[in-house]
Design an enzyme around this catalytic site. Sequence first.
Site: not given
Length: 452
Positions: A31, A34, A440
């Site tokens: 998790c 940790c 562009d």
Amino acid sequence: MTDAERDWNAFAAPKADGTVHMDLAVEGITCAACMSTIERGIRTMPGVTEARVNLTTRRLVLEWKPAETEAGALVRRLERLGYRAHPFDPGRRSAEEEAEAKELLRCMAVAGFGAMNIMLLSVSVWAGNVSDIDAPTRDLFHWISALIAIPVVAYSGRPFFRSAIRALGALRTNMDVPISIGVVLTLGLSLFETMRSSEHAFFDSVVMLLFFLLTGRFLDYNMRRRTRSVAENVAALRVESAARILPDGSIRDVPLSKVDPGDLVLVRPGERVSVDGVVEDGASDIDQSLVTGETTLVAVGPGTRVYAGTLNVGGLIRVRVTAATEGTLLDEVNTLLETAAQAKSKYMRLADRAASAYAPVVHASALLTFLGWWLFAGLPVAESLVIAVSVLIITCPCALALAIPAVQVVTSGILFKAGVLLHSGDAIERLAAVDTVVFDKTGTLTLPEPHL
């Protein structure tokens, strides 16, 4: 070779700024708490300039000044935090993940099977409690539920119990600690209630909770395996061998490790270029969309630069090598993607702080809830304990701590497949604020591949 015998300095690579770099695979990361524990613990070491954990790959990236600390000291610090480490090897990591996924699937299947059978018994008890069930029959159903629940919890709860025991052994907590406490307390409370012939037991709740938690963890784990590292998509473009042209004019396929700058290699039509270099002889068309984003093929001839990972779709060319195993443009793109995947955005840092503060706040809240209902509201100990356990389970912030990094990793993978490379951790957040996009040229919006 044991970790104690391993010369960790051999896995550290020196950098141009005087620091050294090392990648470690860390076991036991489950998790965001940790992650923050490891990063904070390692950064307190002298000379450490960088410590980043990738939750998806369980990969720890370390950079430090060799004059102030050594690699072995960093690994020993990790062990004191409750995590084992070994040199990062994608092949070994894949095998470990495959085994871990199979274990999660087995645990989920056992929990689902147990939950279905206990629920059948529980429905009978619930219906009987409002009709005419007698106490011996109800107790029998509760004891049968207990006989199913105890081995199911012992087997299916292992992923959470192992993680919690490892964390407590290192005098810290993670998200699996309150889950384990809640499951064990509820199972124990259910056994106590069964022994005293109470109307209610909670074996169905325990096993169903485990089933849903395991389902969520399995789905999350599978998602992470599919998007383990955005950089792996780039790594798949790497060619591990090259057709080296020897001084006598003969051609030999050799590993990239045997190719040096200055060598001459042959790139055949339909092959990916394996090195960075300059075309010395021949003419062809190259698909450089990986590098430039431009899908139109580029004509190359003598004096033109070509890059590893690009695709030769035309003729035969001979390339003078400038970079082979290290320093190629593909390596730079790979590093760029890894940095973006591991970088922490504003919301990820917020999730880390919430996760680190979560355990003490939730445990204190559960204890105060129990004492409040028992001492001040006058509820029995059993009912007060049920409410306290509910606080432990319901307040688990797994969505906050796991979803945010998961979103970043998955989104990075989706964008890469669409030809977009991220180079900063907060790029996705900034992209969400975009309300106008300017192109562009018309070609940016088209592909050179006609189709109906």
